[in-house]
Design a protein around this motif. Structure first.
Motif, PDB file in Angstrom:
ATOM      1  N   GLY A  76      39.935  30.738  18.119  1.00  0.00           N
ATOM      2  CA  GLY A  76      39.406  32.088  18.246  1.00  0.00           C
ATOM      3  C   GLY A  76      39.250  32.430  19.710  1.00  0.00           C
ATOM      4  N   HIS A  77      38.077  32.944  20.088  1.00  0.00           N
ATOM      5  CA  HIS A  77      37.679  33.138  21.481  1.00  0.00           C
ATOM      6  C   HIS A  77      38.380  34.308  22.173  1.00  0.00           C
ATOM      7  CE1 HIS A  77      35.657  31.901  25.099  1.00  0.00           C
ATOM      8  NE2 HIS A  77      36.781  31.715  25.761  1.00  0.00           N
ATOM      9  N   VAL A  78      39.697  34.367  22.092  1.00  0.00           N
ATOM     10  CA  VAL A  78      40.471  35.431  22.734  1.00  0.00           C
ATOM     11  C   VAL A  78      40.767  36.509  21.694  1.00  0.00           C
ATOM     12  CG1 VAL A  78      42.534  36.005  24.052  1.00  0.00           C
ATOM     13  CG2 VAL A  78      41.540  33.703  24.222  1.00  0.00           C
ATOM     14  N   VAL A  79      40.442  37.760  22.021  1.00  0.00           N
ATOM     15  CA  VAL A  79      40.577  38.839  21.046  1.00  0.00           C
ATOM     16  C   VAL A  79      41.997  39.406  21.033  1.00  0.00           C
ATOM     17  CG1 VAL A  79      39.729  41.103  20.322  1.00  0.00           C
ATOM     18  CG2 VAL A  79      38.150  39.448  21.339  1.00  0.00           C
ATOM     19  N   PHE A  80      42.557  39.488  19.831  1.00  0.00           N
ATOM     20  CA  PHE A  80      43.861  40.115  19.611  1.00  0.00           C
ATOM     21  C   PHE A  80      43.717  41.159  18.514  1.00  0.00           C
ATOM     22  CE2 PHE A  80      44.659  35.625  20.732  1.00  0.00           C
ATOM     23  CZ  PHE A  80      45.429  35.781  21.873  1.00  0.00           C
ATOM     24  N   LYS A  81      44.557  42.187  18.565  1.00  0.00           N
ATOM     25  CA  LYS A  81      44.534  43.193  17.491  1.00  0.00           C
ATOM     26  C   LYS A  81      45.083  42.607  16.202  1.00  0.00           C
ATOM     27  CE  LYS A  81      44.673  47.389  20.297  1.00  0.00           C
ATOM     28  NZ  LYS A  81      45.414  48.646  20.602  1.00  0.00           N
ATOM     29  N   GLU A  82      46.086  41.749  16.336  1.00  0.00           N
ATOM     30  CA  GLU A  82      46.674  41.034  15.212  1.00  0.00           C
ATOM     31  C   GLU A  82      46.704  39.551  15.561  1.00  0.00           C
ATOM     32  OE1 GLU A  82      47.445  42.404  12.376  1.00  0.00           O
ATOM     33  OE2 GLU A  82      47.184  44.487  13.011  1.00  0.00           O
ATOM     34  N   PRO A  83      46.743  38.661  14.573  1.00  0.00           N
ATOM     35  CA  PRO A  83      46.821  37.233  14.892  1.00  0.00           C
ATOM     36  C   PRO A  83      47.968  36.955  15.865  1.00  0.00           C
ATOM     37  CG  PRO A  83      46.461  37.528  12.548  1.00  0.00           C
ATOM     38  CD  PRO A  83      46.710  38.904  13.108  1.00  0.00           C
ATOM     39  N   TYR A  84      47.673  36.130  16.845  1.00  0.00           N
ATOM     40  CA  TYR A  84      48.651  35.779  17.875  1.00  0.00           C
ATOM     41  C   TYR A  84      49.236  34.415  17.545  1.00  0.00           C
ATOM     42  CZ  TYR A  84      50.476  34.409  22.483  1.00  0.00           C
ATOM     43  OH  TYR A  84      51.281  33.970  23.516  1.00  0.00           O
ATOM     44  N   ILE A  85      50.550  34.361  17.361  1.00  0.00           N
ATOM     45  CA  ILE A  85      51.220  33.116  16.974  1.00  0.00           C
ATOM     46  C   ILE A  85      52.217  32.734  18.053  1.00  0.00           C
ATOM     47  CG2 ILE A  85      52.577  31.953  15.190  1.00  0.00           C
ATOM     48  CD1 ILE A  85      51.658  34.178  13.251  1.00  0.00           C
ATOM     49  N   ASN A  86      52.076  31.526  18.583  1.00  0.00           N
ATOM     50  CA  ASN A  86      52.984  31.056  19.619  1.00  0.00           C
ATOM     51  C   ASN A  86      52.975  29.533  19.657  1.00  0.00           C
ATOM     52  OD1 ASN A  86      54.802  31.445  21.809  1.00  0.00           O
ATOM     53  ND2 ASN A  86      53.158  30.983  23.242  1.00  0.00           N
ATOM     54  N   ASN A  87      54.134  28.916  19.531  1.00  0.00           N
ATOM     55  CA  ASN A  87      54.256  27.454  19.630  1.00  0.00           C
ATOM     56  C   ASN A  87      53.290  26.720  18.697  1.00  0.00           C
ATOM     57  OD1 ASN A  87      56.372  27.349  21.494  1.00  0.00           O
ATOM     58  ND2 ASN A  87      54.980  27.554  23.239  1.00  0.00           N
ATOM     59  N   LEU A  88      53.250  27.156  17.452  1.00  0.00           N
ATOM     60  CA  LEU A  88      52.375  26.575  16.426  1.00  0.00           C
ATOM     61  C   LEU A  88      50.888  26.713  16.762  1.00  0.00           C
ATOM     62  CD1 LEU A  88      54.216  23.315  15.229  1.00  0.00           C
ATOM     63  CD2 LEU A  88      54.077  25.537  14.079  1.00  0.00           C
ATOM     64  N   CYS A  89      50.548  27.681  17.604  1.00  0.00           N
ATOM     65  CA  CYS A  89      49.152  27.990  17.912  1.00  0.00           C
ATOM     66  C   CYS A  89      48.836  29.357  17.314  1.00  0.00           C
ATOM     67  CB  CYS A  89      48.917  28.012  19.414  1.00  0.00           C
ATOM     68  SG  CYS A  89      49.286  26.441  20.238  1.00  0.00           S
ATOM     69  N   TYR A  90      47.669  29.471  16.697  1.00  0.00           N
ATOM     70  CA  TYR A  90      47.309  30.662  15.945  1.00  0.00           C
ATOM     71  C   TYR A  90      45.961  31.199  16.435  1.00  0.00           C
ATOM     72  CZ  TYR A  90      50.993  29.004  12.864  1.00  0.00           C
ATOM     73  OH  TYR A  90      52.209  28.584  12.364  1.00  0.00           O
ATOM     74  N   GLY A  91      45.998  32.295  17.191  1.00  0.00           N
ATOM     75  CA  GLY A  91      44.786  32.946  17.662  1.00  0.00           C
ATOM     76  C   GLY A  91      44.307  33.942  16.624  1.00  0.00           C
ATOM     77  N   ILE A  92      43.112  33.719  16.063  1.00  0.00           N
ATOM     78  CA  ILE A  92      42.680  34.521  14.912  1.00  0.00           C
ATOM     79  C   ILE A  92      41.382  35.292  15.150  1.00  0.00           C
ATOM     80  CG2 ILE A  92      43.915  33.105  13.230  1.00  0.00           C
ATOM     81  CD1 ILE A  92      41.172  31.854  12.491  1.00  0.00           C
ATOM     82  N   ASP A  93      40.982  35.475  16.422  1.00  0.00           N
ATOM     83  CA  ASP A  93      39.872  36.397  16.682  1.00  0.00           C
ATOM     84  C   ASP A  93      40.476  37.795  16.786  1.00  0.00           C
ATOM     85  OD1 ASP A  93      37.782  37.944  17.494  1.00  0.00           O
ATOM     86  OD2 ASP A  93      37.341  36.828  19.325  1.00  0.00           O
ATOM     87  N   THR A  94      40.328  38.575  15.739  1.00  0.00           N
ATOM     88  CA  THR A  94      40.907  39.917  15.711  1.00  0.00           C
ATOM     89  C   THR A  94      39.828  41.001  15.854  1.00  0.00           C
ATOM     90  OG1 THR A  94      40.989  39.652  13.289  1.00  0.00           O
ATOM     91  CG2 THR A  94      43.046  39.368  14.490  1.00  0.00           C
ATOM     92  N   GLY A  95      38.777  40.683  16.581  1.00  0.00           N
ATOM     93  CA  GLY A  95      37.812  41.677  17.027  1.00  0.00           C
ATOM     94  C   GLY A  95      37.096  42.451  15.940  1.00  0.00           C
ATOM     95  N   CYS A  96      36.588  41.749  14.950  1.00  0.00           N
ATOM     96  CA  CYS A  96      35.833  42.447  13.901  1.00  0.00           C
ATOM     97  C   CYS A  96      34.663  43.213  14.503  1.00  0.00           C
ATOM     98  CB  CYS A  96      35.340  41.446  12.858  1.00  0.00           C
ATOM     99  SG  CYS A  96      34.485  42.202  11.449  1.00  0.00           S
ATOM    100  N   VAL A  97      33.934  42.588  15.405  1.00  0.00           N
ATOM    101  CA  VAL A  97      32.752  43.227  15.990  1.00  0.00           C
ATOM    102  C   VAL A  97      33.118  44.459  16.823  1.00  0.00           C
ATOM    103  CG1 VAL A  97      32.644  41.917  18.177  1.00  0.00           C
ATOM    104  CG2 VAL A  97      30.515  42.646  17.030  1.00  0.00           C
ATOM    105  N   LEU A  98      34.384  44.533  17.247  1.00  0.00           N
ATOM    106  CA  LEU A  98      34.866  45.674  18.027  1.00  0.00           C
ATOM    107  C   LEU A  98      35.428  46.771  17.138  1.00  0.00           C
ATOM    108  CD1 LEU A  98      36.662  43.680  20.886  1.00  0.00           C
ATOM    109  CD2 LEU A  98      34.327  44.566  20.855  1.00  0.00           C
ATOM    110  N   GLY A  99      35.324  46.569  15.808  1.00  0.00           N
ATOM    111  CA  GLY A  99      35.760  47.594  14.871  1.00  0.00           C
ATOM    112  C   GLY A  99      37.117  47.359  14.261  1.00  0.00           C
ATOM    113  N   ASN A 100      37.715  46.183  14.495  1.00  0.00           N
ATOM    114  CA  ASN A 100      39.055  45.910  13.956  1.00  0.00           C
ATOM    115  C   ASN A 100      38.971  45.200  12.606  1.00  0.00           C
ATOM    116  OD1 ASN A 100      41.885  45.971  13.965  1.00  0.00           O
ATOM    117  ND2 ASN A 100      42.025  43.994  14.992  1.00  0.00           N
ATOM    118  N   LYS A 101      39.033  43.876  12.585  1.00  0.00           N
ATOM    119  CA  LYS A 101      38.981  43.161  11.315  1.00  0.00           C
ATOM    120  C   LYS A 101      38.645  41.687  11.542  1.00  0.00           C
ATOM    121  CE  LYS A 101      44.017  42.687  11.561  1.00  0.00           C
ATOM    122  NZ  LYS A 101      45.293  43.147  10.969  1.00  0.00           N
ATOM    123  N   LEU A 102      38.157  41.056  10.483  1.00  0.00           N
ATOM    124  CA  LEU A 102      37.883  39.627  10.472  1.00  0.00           C
ATOM    125  C   LEU A 102      39.050  38.934   9.788  1.00  0.00           C
ATOM    126  CD1 LEU A 102      35.697  37.512  11.207  1.00  0.00           C
ATOM    127  CD2 LEU A 102      34.762  37.820   8.907  1.00  0.00           C
TER     128      LEU A 102
END
Length: 245
Positions: free
Chosen positions: A196-222
């Motif tokens: 998590g930690h880094v906010v993305f509008k959509e899940p960020y996928i790169n080299n088998l790494c998956y960033g899944i902080d999609t900014g729910c608290v900022l009004g986007n989604k969990l």
């Protein structure tokens, strides 16, 4: 505990991104996952369950209750780590986002505050630095490099909690972060890394790494990610709880 947890499971498991006090969305997402995959589905929080949102204590209480019921785990994270230091009487800089959590605590009666503090410190002391599942998936709040997996020294803890930054601030108000996933050298046995930690509008996928902080608290989604199924489940934010400007 400043150690990592290695587990093996045949049941489905889902990783949920940064919650930040969005308890309504969190509860709905857990219910969706459990309805589809059963109550035995292991749910793992990528951390940062508090600050910025409106229901920080309720979120803490739900995490602790789910843990006590079983089939729920949480990894250590920078916002929760800072809260622990504050609860222990340490000197911390209270940002506007954290102030919302502090205000909730201060509204409690003294007995309620003492009881919650003791309960939460006990709970967080059991949260691992990161989790390795079936040697195929690693869950770490801000991510982890392959040569750090299996280690728990100060350098690893710093990276897992905070990641890497340039020291600059972006136009959106975030610390400018170094994308550690870019230089990852994938091998046939490389695990997926979910963070998590880094906010993305959509899940960020790169080299088998998956960033899944999609900014729910900022009004986007969990976001929840099920690594074995390679599937995402989303819960739309009910409102914008926090902005940086």
């Amino acid at each position: 505990m400043d150690s990592f947890l290695a587990i093996k499971t045949d049941t489905p498991y889902a990783v949920i991104g940064d919650i930040h006090g969005c308890v309504k969305e969190f509860e709905k997402l857990v219910n969706t996952i459990r309805k589809e995959y059963g109550s035995e589905c292991l749910i793992i929080s990528a951390g940062d369950t508090v600050d910025r949102g409106d229901y920080n204590i309720r979120t803490l209480e739900l995490c602790m209750t789910l843990y006590e019921e079983g089939n729920f785990l949480e990894v250590q994270s920078n916002h929760n780590h800072k809260l622990v230091r504050w609860l222990k009487g340490g000197k911390v800089k209270i940002s506007y986002g954290m102030q919302k959590t502090v205000d909730e605590f201060n509204k409690l009666s003294e007995s309620e505050r003492l009881e919650l503090t003791e309960r939460y410190l006990n709970y967080y002391s059991k949260c691992p630095l990161y989790i390795v599942i079936n040697n195929r998936t690693v869950v770490a709040h801000a991510g982890i490099k392959d040569n750090m997996i299996g280690k728990v020294d100060k350098k690893v803890k710093s990276f897992v909690l905070y990641g890497e930054t340039t020291g600059r601030i972006t136009e959106e108000g975030f610390p400018e972060r170094i994308d550690w996933t870019v230089s990852r050298n994938i091998q046939p046995d490389s695990p997926k890394i979910v963070y998590g930690h880094v906010v993305f509008k959509e899940p960020y996928i790169n080299n088998l790494c998956y960033g899944i902080d999609t900014g729910c608290v900022l009004g986007n989604k969990l976001t929840a990610y099920l690594p074995e199924e390679d599937r995402f489940i989303f819960q739309k934010a009910e409102k914008t709880y926090f902005t940086f400007k």
